[in-house]
Design an enzyme around this catalytic site. Structure first.
Site, PDB file in Angstrom:
ATOM      1  N   LYS A   1       0.852  -1.192   0.000  1.00 25.31           N
ATOM      2  CA  LYS A   1       0.000   0.000   0.000  1.00 25.31           C
ATOM      3  C   LYS A   1       0.885   1.238   0.000  1.00 25.31           C
ATOM      4  CE  LYS A   1      -2.585   1.379   3.575  1.00 25.31           C
ATOM      5  NZ  LYS A   1      -3.746   1.459   4.499  1.00 25.31           N
TER       6      LYS A   1
ATOM      7  N   GLY B   1      -6.166   7.321  15.811  1.00 23.84           N
ATOM      8  CA  GLY B   1      -5.790   8.522  15.072  1.00 23.84           C
ATOM      9  C   GLY B   1      -4.301   8.795  15.041  1.00 23.84           C
TER      10      GLY B   1
END
Length: 327
Positions: A70, A224
């Site tokens: 990725k 996050g």
């Protein structure tokens, strides 16, 4: 002649559900903990001084016999111009012969598998009767965190903590259109004490809540923070929680939620109880009792991307989804 299948966000969304993604996370984390998958810590390459960076995440899965990669670009200013905060694509290749199999959108998969990872952790670590979710953040990741938690727990109320009232209300209205539950904007930090489950999906550099507002038995998903200078969870909360991570090596290098308090001497690396996969294969235990605080820290792992991408390749071949191009 080899062909490459290209899958768009629309293709992907039509081919996989959150429940399927959560099941795939189980397979992926078991593979990682069992040594069947090799996922080096991602390369994080700054490209500009204002926070722009490129991330490269390779993975080899022995049981899938596939290689995944990725590539993610992070651009903090993009939302100002109506562009996504991240752009990403994923490639899948046959490990036995190196033939490329597919190229697909990585933004949707990233949000889906991140939410699914939290969903799996919530299923394993939270109290089964948990019904109130506190959600920090109102972006793309917040939507999949919510969907995943609602997939595994009987959520009846969501308390949303957002930076601006306007965006928070917009997010809440979107949720109300999709879910039959009570959704409210937080009016006070004390509202957090009502939560059974907390998900933090922000880009904050400092903790987004206070330790005194965490009720006994709470489960927390922190997704996050993905750099050593970023943190969402107070050190005091982590110090008193059972800490479970997606991958030790990656979290100890990238997760400011852990590295900052470790550097301050509040605890050491042994405070990490387990990787999620280690609990799945019964090498470690999950929650001990109803009053224990549990914390799942994820910086994201390439095996999560590959198990989803591999599933999509198989599905696309069966249903002729996407576009094939000659190489």
């Amino acid at each position: 002649m080899p062909t490459l299948r290209i899958l768009s966000k629309k293709d992907i969304a039509s081919a996989i559900s959150m429940k399927q993604a959560i099941d795939l996370m189980r397979e992926g984390f078991i593979s990682l903990a069992s040594g069947w998958a090799h996922a080096p810590v991602r390369m994080n390459m700054p490209t500009q001084e204002d926070g722009q960076r490129a991330l490269f995440m390779p993975v080899f899965s022995q049981d899938l016999d596939q290689i995944g990669l990725k590539v993610v670009t992070v651009n903090p200013k993009n939302p100002l111009y109506g562009l996504p905060f991240i752009h990403a694509f994923i490639t899948v290749s046959d490990a036995s012969n190196g033939v490329p199999l597919a190229l697909m959108d990585g933004e949707y998969i990233t949000s889906l598998r991140t939410g699914a990872g939290s969903g799996l952790a919530t299923e394993i670590l939270s109290r089964p009767e948990s019904s109130v979710l506190a959600l920090f953040g109102t972006g793309v990741q917040a939507h999949t965190q919510l969907e995943a938690v609602c997939t595994v727990r009987p959520i009846v109320k969501v308390i949303v903590f957002g930076r601006t009232p306007e965006r928070t209300d917009q997010f809440i209205n979107t949720i109300r259109d999709r879910y039959a539950m009570d959704v409210v904007r937080a009016k006070s930090p004390i509202d957090l004490m009502e939560a059974d489950i907390i998900c933090t999906a922000t880009t904050s550099l400092t903790p987004v809540f206070e330790a005194e507002h965490i009720a006994p038995g709470t489960h927390i998903n922190g997704i996050g923070s993905y750099r050593p200078d970023m943190r969402e969870i107070p050190s005091e909360v982590i110090a008193m929680a059972k800490v479970v991570v997606d991958q030790r090596e990656a979290c100890l290098r990238e997760a400011g939620d852990l590295t900052i308090p470790i550097q301050k001497g509040l605890f050491d690396t042994s405070h990490i109880h387990a990787e999620l996969g280690e609990i799945l294969i019964k090498h470690q235990k999950g929650r001990n009792n109803s009053s224990e605080i549990t914390f799942f820290k994820s910086v994201g792992n390439a095996i999560q991307d590959l198990v989803v991408a591999s599933f999509l390749v198989k599905t696309a071949e069966k249903t002729n989804l996407g576009t094939e191009v000659d190489l």
